[in-house]
Structure formats: C-alpha cells, structure tokens
Write an enzyme that holds these catalytic residues in place. Structure first.
Site, short mmCIF file in Angstrom:
data_model
loop_
_atom_site.label_atom_id
_atom_site.label_comp_id
_atom_site.label_asym_id
_atom_site.label_seq_id
_atom_site.Cartn_x
_atom_site.Cartn_y
_atom_site.Cartn_z
N ALA A 33 0.84 -1.19 0.00
CA ALA A 33 0.00 0.00 0.00
C ALA A 33 0.88 1.25 0.00
O ALA A 33 2.09 1.15 -0.21
CB ALA A 33 -0.91 -0.02 1.22
N ASN A 34 0.32 2.41 0.21
CA ASN A 34 1.09 3.65 0.34
C ASN A 34 0.42 4.54 1.36
O ASN A 34 -0.63 4.19 1.90
CB ASN A 34 1.25 4.33 -1.03
N ARG A 35 1.02 5.69 1.64
CA ARG A 35 0.59 6.51 2.77
C ARG A 35 -0.54 7.47 2.46
O ARG A 35 -0.88 8.33 3.27
CB ARG A 35 1.77 7.31 3.33
#
Ligand code: CTP
Ligand code: CA
Length: 223
Positions: A33-35
C-alpha cells in the site's frame, strides 16, 4: 456536511474524482500500500459537489470516509480503479487525486506464502496501467478538463512540469510529499498548479481550501 448548491456553477456537469491509495495483493493476506489518506481527493469531491457537480468518486481503501452527495465506487487495486474509471466515462472533467500503485505483484494468488526458516521470498512486479494517462490521451470521448497530481520528493517543479507534458493532462497539481512537510496524512497541502500557461504557486493551506480553490477554477474553465 456540504450542502449541494442546486444552482451552483457546476450544475449538470459530471465530474470524476479518483482518491486514496490502492492495495496490491502479495497473497490473500498481505498487500502493498502507500501513505495516501484520501483526504485531498475527498475534499475535492466534496467541493465539486458543493458547486452542484454530479460527482463519481472512485476510491481505494482510504482512511477518511467518502463525502456525502457523491456516487461512491470502492476499489482495491490499480487495475480495478482503471476499470471503474473507464466505466464511469464519459464525463466533463476528471481529477486524479489517487495515489495509484505503480506496480503489482506478479503471480499473487489464492495461496498464502508460507514462512520457511532461512528462506526469503522473492517478489517480482509488473507495471500497473497509468489511469491518468489512459484518460488524458483518449482520442475520442476525452473529458474536457483532465487534472492530475504529482507527488514528488525531489526537484518538485522540474518533475511536475515534465509529468504534465508526459501525461497529457490539462492541469497538474504538484506537491512536495517529503515526510518532514507533513502533507501525506496531514490536514494541509502546498501545491503548485502547472497549466499550459505556466506554474502558479499556491500558499500552504487546508486541504479543504485547496479543494475549494481547485473546484472554483474548474467551474470557471468549464463554464
Ligand atoms: N496515476 C494514475 N495511474 C497510475 C499512476 C499514477 O492515474 N498508475 C496518476 C495519479 O493519480 C496522479 C498522477 O498520475 O494524478 C501522477 O502520479 P505520480 O505517481 O506522481 O506519477 P508517476 O507517473 O507514477 O511517476 P512517479 O511515481 O515515478 O513520480
Ligand atoms: Ca507513481
């Protein structure tokens, strides 16, 4: 809660917004995933709806709930977001605020990868479709106004200007997402608006304010 302006300047305009991160499965229980929190995309969808637009909001698994008064399409992966976006066309304008994973894991299947002492798994990747470019470069049925984002940590303006040209979008909002700016996941954003006419530096302001400013500019451009 944002009240829809029944007679707002975007009345009768259909606008697509992508938002949030994507999740790329490694196996059935793990993902990459990412932030992205989804806060900026959510604020933009909300601001567009407040000006009377019919908003289709295609969102990955975000931290913040989607706005009210928009049609929500929930997706998980970049490929699903790509497909949902193309199903939602045609539209008058599209804003690509999602932080789309650039790569997906090869061969993510139905079996959990088991830990074996002393052995490390190797992941290999393939490229995800570039959703913004796929819409910005449409030969027929292209939205009149296509707006992208550029999340950068280095050489923000040079990268953003090159990205604006490469993607074929009309406008690009570039932001500096180095951790020390607190922008990823924070309440504020400092963006540069890249258009065919040059670059405008917007002061740091609340994400809701960036959203209102962008929505107002879009209403002007679509009038
Ligand atoms: N984007 C997209 N689909 C992708 C990757 C990016 O629609 N597969 C969109 C994003 O929503 C954003 C814009 O393209 O509006 C730029 O994303 P960014 O990650 O900054 O650009 P990339 O071309 O992926 O380049 P890089 O990650 O190397 O900076
Ligand atoms: Ca990227």
């Amino acid at each position: 809660i944002t009240a829809r302006l029944a007679d707002g300047p975007l009345k009768g305009k259909r606008v697509l917004v992508t938002s949030g991160p994507t999740h790329e499965p490694i196996d059935p229980v793990r993902y990459i995933a990412n932030r992205s929190s989804g806060a900026q995309g959510t604020a933009i969808a909300s601001a567009l709806a407040a000006l009377g637009a019919d908003v289709v909001f295609v969102t990955g698994p975000a931290d913040v709930p989607p706005p009210t008064g928009v049609s929500v399409v929930r997706v998980e992966t970049a490929q699903q977001m790509h497909d949902a976006v193309h199903e939602a066309l045609p539209c008058d304008a599209a804003v690509f605020a999602a932080a789309v994973a650039d790569w997906k894991v090869d061969g993510a299947g139905d079996s959990k990868i088991k830990k074996v002492a002393g052995q490390l798994p190797t992941l290999s990747f393939t490229e995800n479709p570039d959703i913004l470019a796929s819409v910005a470069q449409m030969d027929t049925g292209r939205p009149r106004l296509v707006v992208g984002f550029a999340a950068e940590t280095d050489d923000v303006l040079a990268n953003a200007t090159a990205k604006h040209a490469r993607k074929g979008c009309d406008w690009l909002l570039a932001n500096d997402v180095r951790p020390e700016t607190g922008i990823m996941g924070g309440g504020e954003n400092a963006v540069h608006l890249v258009t065919g006419d040059g670059v405008e530096d917007w002061p740091r302001m609340a994400k809701a304010e960036v959203a209102r400013k962008l929505a107002a500019r879009m209403a002007e451009a679509l009038a």
